[in-house]
Design an enzyme around this catalytic site. Structure first.
Site, mmCIF file in Angstrom:
data_model
loop_
_atom_site.group_PDB
_atom_site.id
_atom_site.type_symbol
_atom_site.label_atom_id
_atom_site.label_comp_id
_atom_site.label_asym_id
_atom_site.label_seq_id
_atom_site.Cartn_x
_atom_site.Cartn_y
_atom_site.Cartn_z
ATOM 1 N N GLU A 151 29.925 54.537 41.291
ATOM 2 C CA GLU A 151 28.677 54.445 40.531
ATOM 3 C C GLU A 151 27.561 55.294 41.132
ATOM 4 O O GLU A 151 26.770 55.899 40.410
ATOM 5 C CB GLU A 151 28.241 52.973 40.489
ATOM 6 C CG GLU A 151 27.004 52.709 39.676
ATOM 7 C CD GLU A 151 26.655 51.237 39.678
ATOM 8 O OE1 GLU A 151 25.513 50.927 39.331
ATOM 9 O OE2 GLU A 151 27.511 50.417 40.049
ATOM 10 N N ASP A 152 27.491 55.341 42.467
ATOM 11 C CA ASP A 152 26.287 55.877 43.112
ATOM 12 C C ASP A 152 26.520 57.057 44.045
ATOM 13 O O ASP A 152 25.577 57.519 44.682
ATOM 14 C CB ASP A 152 25.596 54.766 43.917
ATOM 15 C CG ASP A 152 25.204 53.600 43.027
ATOM 16 O OD1 ASP A 152 24.536 53.854 42.016
ATOM 17 O OD2 ASP A 152 25.582 52.468 43.330
#
Length: 739
Positions: free
Chosen positions: A108-109
């Protein structure tokens, strides 16, 4: 739904620029292990050396990927996923789950990709990380829709591997532990979401330890002052109570020892959240809630449980009707235990739970116990198998819901902490949410059974579908092939599965009704042009559908019925190139009386009845085509009809079929002597005529006379006449008039 600005305890500085492929992020980080990693390794001491090496490799990858990112508290971001892994290690989870927990925010990051994780740690780890990853790349109207859609994605991942929800719960638990860095508004929102969704999910999966901590942390964040007051009162219990607790514990231990029962006896302390909810739900004071002693007895086997039950009942007398056997009939989350309440020696009730070591482990850890306690955990009553069946049911229902928000609301309904346990005619046990009805039971058996249900037999007695059920009842559903769901069913069902299935079926029925009505309206309009839909060339129909972007003819017909397309205009367009069309003949044939569209009362989805005149079967009626509402039916003597006559293209000749079903709204203005009991007499007369009263309101009232408006339901004009006749017979009634 993992830690980032929209969730607890974290914010990130922008990640440093990473190599294009992300593979370089897999390079190691030199130096001794930080304290937080050593704590993880101590918690995961049950793993072998090779597995611990994999764990270190995961930390190396995670630390490299999250380098430069920090939490709102200022700590390096990697401390959060490692802490999540430690929570799971304390539950005894396998190495793949711990690795996925350490890496759960990387996709996600950070530039690390799913393919990168699959290559390094295997497809299972990549699947778990992907299941926990949120849907940040999509655009949503608001935060609520984004949360709901992320939850739906997580649920689908859970159906493939239950460990996804374990990682998510551990993620939420650590975020709640570090909630202090968030703003006041964020703390409130996150705490409410925790109490409404995540704590109930933990309970539904039998994970009582995590559930209890989530509830306590959520309560503290949502109501800090109330939490502080209750916590202080718990800590400062009077000496008398502590002495009483010790005395009861000693008596129970002595009796169990005399019977040579190997056991562990633990006194139970109520949490601030459980005290708070009990005070609110039962309207009790703090003293009343705390004036209960609780003990848990853990023994070696199931026969020992019942032996211990006999011992405690011999020590203190049991309270009548307070015994529950969750060993014979486990809860939906796999929880098993004997519950009894005793008359205590100090005038206070004594709550006792009796269970085996395995039951105790499953009660505390739920589905997580599957990975740390293998013996006997695969039976049909295990937390693991029950969790799978629950999630399978949710996955089935989510396919039929119209939106993620609707689905999330249905899930919340299914997370009721209280359940009723019911028996099928074959003796099988089914669990349903509190306040469930016979119709909820029907849908729990099978969607088709619910859709065709007409009545139920509860303990052998014929009962309506809205009958509320209680634990231990035997329920049999009576079905009929001709039966279909009614909109009124949504008013009394409580389970998410029933609500979703009814809405889905009503949409389908509404669409079918709209198509049929639209077909009749278009055919009628074409007959006015001396043609019909069958005589219109298919090429012309296809061209019209393509020009107006209708995927198929049914969609056009439904739009006509719903008032979004005028049938006369569609007919003009279709008949333009039809033999015998308007080019050859300008005059439009005058409709005959038998051209009227006849309604049966089953078309409620596309035909509505005007509130201004409340038409009922037997009235002379007309239909007015209204955009978005379809055909609105008015009485011919309605004051608004004169206005509608100015738009003849929207006027739909309509009448009643020979067989009309359903109840129709009507209103009576009743003038009575203003004396006590007059309203009750009128209401009784209406009920005697087998009419339902929807609403009563006073229009005028003085010392002698009262004028009331009764909104009622009747089948037709004859039924209404019967109601009026019965009301007129009353001595208190001065006059009756249909409104």
């Amino acid at each position: 739904m993992s830690a980032h600005p929209a969730t607890p305890g974290s914010t990130r500085t922008p990640a440093r620029s990473a190599p294009a492929a992300g593979a370089a992020l897999l390079d190691g980080v030199d130096g001794s292990l930080p304290d937080y990693v050593q704590e993880l390794e101590r918690a995961a001491s049950y793993l072998d050396d090779s597995q611990r090496q994999q764990l270190r490799r995961a930390w190396t990858v995670g630390a490299s990927a999250h380098a430069g990112q920090t939490r709102k508290s200022g700590e390096p971001y990697i401390t959060h996923p490692v802490a999540v892994a430690r929570v799971l290690a304390e539950q005894g989870l396998d190495v793949e789950t711990l690795i996925a927990a350490i890496l759960h925010d990387t996709i996600e990051d950070t530039p690390v990709t799913r393919e990168c994780l699959a290559e390094e740690f295997g497809e299972t780890v990549a699947e778990l990380v992907d299941g926990v990853t949120k849907l940040d790349k999509l655009q949503f109207r608001d935060r609520a829709e984004a949360t709901a859609e992320s939850f739906r994605k997580m649920l689908l991942a859970m159906s493939r591997d239950l460990r996804v929800i374990l990682i998510k719960l551990a993620d939420r638990l650590h975020n709640m532990r570090t909630l202090g860095a968030q703003s006041a508004e964020a703390r409130q929102r996150i705490a409410r979401e925790t109490l409404e969704i995540y704590a109930p999910i933990a309970q539904r999966l039998g994970m009582n330890l995590i559930k209890a901590e989530l509830q306590d942390l959520g309560f503290r964040a949502l109501h800090p002052w109330r939490h502080a007051v209750i916590e202080k009162r718990i800590r400062t219990q009077p000496v008398v109570r502590r002495e009483a607790l010790v005395q009861i514990e000693a008596n129970l231990a002595q009796r169990l020892a005399k019977e040579k029962l190997q056991h562990r006896l633990i006194s139970r302390v109520k949490s601030p959240w459980s005290i708070y909810t009990k005070m609110r739900a039962e309207h009790k004071s703090f003293t009343q809630v705390m004036d209960v002693f609780g003990f848990r007895i853990v023994v070696r086997s199931v026969p020992d449980c019942y032996h211990a039950l006999g011992v405690v009942h011999a020590t203190y007398k049991p309270l009548d009707a307070r015994f529950r056997d969750f060993i014979a009939i486990p809860k939906a989350n796999g929880y098993q235990s004997l519950h009894t309440v005793l008359f205590g020696p100090y005038g206070s009730p004594v709550e006792v739970q009796i269970r085996t070591e395995e039951m105790d482990l499953i009660a505390e850890k739920g589905i997580a116990a599957h990975w740390s306690y293998k013996d006997g955990a695969e039976g049909p009553n295990s937390a693991q198998s029950r969790a799978h069946s629950w999630i399978t049911g949710l996955v089935e229902s989510q396919h039929a819901t119209g939106s993620s928000l609707e689905f999330l609301e249905n899930v919340k309904v299914d997370l009721f902490p209280d359940e009723v346990y019911l028996f099928t005619p074959k003796g099988d046990i089914m669990s349903l949410p509190r306040n469930s009805t016979a119709l909820d039971f029907a849908y729990a058996v099978h969607t088709d059974v619910g859709n065709q249900a007409v009545a139920a037999r509860v303990d052998g007695k014929l009962s309506p579908l809205r009958t509320r059920l209680g634990s231990g009842q035997r329920v049999e559903i009576i079905t009929a092939r001709s039966s279909t769901p009614k909109p009124q069913w949504l008013e009394f069902v409580v389970s998410g599965k029933a609500r979703t299935a009814i809405r889905q079926q009503l949409k389908q029925i509404g669409h079918e009704d709209a198509v049929q009505l639209g077909h009749r309206m278009l055919d009628r309009a074409l007959e006015g042009l001396d043609t019909s839909l069958d005589r219109v060339p298919q090429v012309r129909i296809d061209t019209y559908l393509a020009e107006h972007r209708f995927p198929r003819l049914e969609a056009l017909l439904a739009e006509i019925a719903l008032g979004n397309r005028m049938p006369s205009q569609v007919a003009q367009a279709l008949a333009r190139e039809t033999p015998g069309g308007p080019e050859r003949r300008k005059a439009v044939r005058t409709p005959r009386p038998d051209d009227r569209i006849l309604i049966t009362g089953a078309e409620r989805g596309v035909i509505s009845f005007a509130h201004c005149c409340l038409p009922i079967p037997g009235d002379e009626i007309m239909g007015y085509h209204t955009a978005g509402k379809g055909v609105v039916v008015h009485r011919m003597d309605c004051p608004n009809v004169a206005e509608y006559r100015k738009s003849p293209d929207r006027w739909v000749p309509i009448g009643w079929d020979r067989e009309v079903s359903g109840d129709f709204a009507a209103a009576l203005k009743i003038e009575v002597d203003n004396r006590p009991g007059a309203l009750a007499q009128v209401a009784a007369a209406v009920a005697d005529a087998e009419s339902n009263i929807d609403r009563v309101e006073y229009l005028e009232r003085d010392t002698n006379v009262a004028v009331m408006k009764f909104s009622i339901e009747v089948a037709d004009r004859r039924h209404l006449a019967d109601v009026i006749r019965r009301v007129r017979r009353l001595q208190v009634v001065l006059g009756v008039q249909r409104i």
